[in-house]
Design an enzyme around this catalytic site. Sequence first.
Site, short mmCIF file in Angstrom:
data_model
loop_
_atom_site.label_atom_id
_atom_site.label_comp_id
_atom_site.label_asym_id
_atom_site.label_seq_id
_atom_site.Cartn_x
_atom_site.Cartn_y
_atom_site.Cartn_z
N GLY A 78 -3.15 -19.48 -43.56
CA GLY A 78 -4.21 -20.18 -42.86
C GLY A 78 -5.31 -19.25 -42.37
N SER A 79 -6.51 -19.80 -42.20
CA SER A 79 -7.61 -19.06 -41.60
C SER A 79 -7.46 -19.10 -40.08
CB SER A 79 -8.95 -19.68 -42.01
OG SER A 79 -9.14 -19.59 -43.41
N ASP A 139 3.54 -22.74 -45.93
CA ASP A 139 3.33 -21.59 -46.82
C ASP A 139 4.46 -21.47 -47.83
OD1 ASP A 139 0.93 -20.81 -45.67
OD2 ASP A 139 1.91 -19.58 -44.15
N HIS A 178 -0.34 -19.57 -34.47
CA HIS A 178 -0.98 -20.81 -34.88
C HIS A 178 -1.39 -21.65 -33.68
CE1 HIS A 178 1.30 -19.81 -38.60
NE2 HIS A 178 0.17 -20.23 -39.14
N ASP A 197 -22.02 -7.62 -10.34
CA ASP A 197 -20.66 -8.07 -10.57
C ASP A 197 -19.92 -8.36 -9.27
OD1 ASP A 197 -20.57 -5.48 -9.73
OD2 ASP A 197 -19.69 -4.68 -11.57
N SER A 227 -23.44 3.00 -8.11
CA SER A 227 -23.80 3.35 -6.73
C SER A 227 -23.28 4.73 -6.36
CB SER A 227 -23.24 2.30 -5.76
OG SER A 227 -23.84 1.05 -5.98
N THR A 287 -34.87 -2.19 -5.47
CA THR A 287 -33.64 -1.40 -5.41
C THR A 287 -33.53 -0.77 -4.03
OG1 THR A 287 -34.65 0.71 -6.07
CG2 THR A 287 -33.98 -0.79 -7.85
N MET A 288 -32.52 0.05 -3.84
CA MET A 288 -32.33 0.75 -2.57
C MET A 288 -33.51 1.67 -2.26
SD MET A 288 -29.57 3.68 -3.71
CE MET A 288 -29.71 4.57 -2.19
N ASP A 304 -31.92 -7.44 -2.11
CA ASP A 304 -31.14 -6.61 -3.01
C ASP A 304 -29.96 -6.03 -2.25
OD1 ASP A 304 -30.85 -4.97 -5.56
OD2 ASP A 304 -30.98 -3.40 -4.01
#
Length: 624
Positions: free
Chosen positions: A103-104, A161, A267, A449, A494, A543-544, A603
């Site tokens: 199978g694919s 198969d 599968h 993040d 940072s 920015t900072m 920020d």
Amino acid sequence: MNSCWFRARCPVLVPKTFEEVALKSANVGVKGFVFFVCILVYTMSSTKPITKKVINSPETCVDDNLRGVIATFPKLQLHPKHRVITVRNKTDTGRVAILGGGGSGHEPFAAGFVANGMLDGAVAGGVFASPPTGHVLYAIAQLYKYNSGGVLVLIGNYTGDRLNFGKAIEKSKISGIKVESLIVGEDVASSENKTGGRGMIAEVLCYKLCGALSQRHYDLPTIHKVVAEAVKYMATLGVCLSACSLPGQPPLFEIEHDEIELGAGVHGEAGITKMKMGTAKELVSVILDKIVIHLKLASGDRVVACINNLGGTSIFEMNIISAEIKNYFEDKNMVLERIYSGHIKSSLEMHGFQICLLHLNKENGDYWLELIDAPTDSGAWSVGPLSVRSDEPHVDDDTLLTTHGRKTATGPALLPLHQEIFRASLSAAAEDLVKNESLLNKLDSGCGDGDCGTTFKNFGHAVLKYLTTASMEYPSDVLWDLSDIAETDMGGTSGGIYSLGLAAASQTMASAKTNDVAAWLQAWQAAIQAISKYGGADPGDRTMLDTLHAGAEAFKEKLHENLNMLMRETGAAVELGTRATATMVAKAGRASYVSSSYTKGEDAGARAAATWLHAIFDFILNAM
């Protein structure tokens, strides 16, 4: 009924459209038809959203995938009507050709291993479905045309198969083709089944063994005998953390966030049991304990380990798994000769992994290892000289960096009273960074993040620990130490920025003549210049630096005022500079990589800088 259960066990029978139901039911009878209806009802009644995939359509995805394989590897030959990929041959090689397939959805299996030294051809079925007999028959005939030594067909131990490949092989024999088959099934989780375990990664290991033997021009019975013996010493077991989904369908099953499925197949089927999520070390131990028992391994035995990425596991995780496998065998006093890690026989985007072991027994182990190490042109078999086991130790030369450290105290010294003010002001700054973890993380969550506050909290804790014993006599040395702390305990972007800035400030203070406010202004400006030079940002880029620059300009303007005025005016400028970032367009840093719709509020880095600056100014004002 869970559709993945039936598809995994009888993939050739599962219909993909309503139009197939009548045709399929004619072949499998009433019982099969009932299964089909259940599957259709399951699919239609599912309220789970369809998983996004980068495809053109569910109907064309298998053929599009095969076109992509030969687009990537143009020297391979696609036979589009039969979904067969082969090596290009114009004359008879005289060798035994090796055919694989199934199978694919398991890519790179099997077409990715078509190359000199592995498969001579592969035949693809639908997603998680066996290829039809006619396509397998075509592949056998095509390979035999250019390989008069015969064709060895490797078959995964699945009902569909076995049936479809088996019928094609018998038809080939009737037509005079020299062909044999080898069914591969080494799955530990299903090893108690009447027909044996499912075929997992061992199929690909067999491709490698067979391909190497074929290149050495061994005959068909010899290749079959050697590899059939090796399969007896292979075993696979794995886990999945989340399910995959067929193109155009929702996930096949659900797993709680704190659970895993042990014994998951390829599968899309769930495992044999649910377990609580554990560490990489714990998961590897659970899997290997069962495989070791299954293969009856003992201290001193030698093994090869293959780690199969089921599709959605990061390389980061796979590397950690490799490390834990190595540690496991070292603890068991067994010899891990090779680790092969990567996408081998995946399950679309399933998040999980499998481990396959080949026990290198005393009789044949060295020979099997020699065959596995034999060269191949396969782009998917990422194994080479770097995979060979080495007993060389992995150590650091701890003398390298110490020779470049600062050996003597430099710059002007502080009086004992000023040393304690310096210590206490830094302590206040560190404490405020710890207290503001949640605020900084929240500001960072939209365009970063979400860990800015945690990063500065770690820095704060490390600084507080340092201040309990550190000498404050030389500000230059203190700033240098803080630079090291930022690099080692803060980490990330940072940490790098602060380490650069503090190092530059330290060097400036080292060359100062006095500890007056002018010297501290020069150190401040040096920090800004270093951060701008290596960070690529300027004031106005959100920015900072907007905080630091605003504060430094005010500090410079009020440099000759009394200390009270200097601290208050600088603090006010710092606050204005920080708040101004809320309306700025990000031109540098991580925030510049995302849509402006995510950069709401101040920020996070600017607010972090304001936090520790305010703490220092406030302490000095209260101490006056």
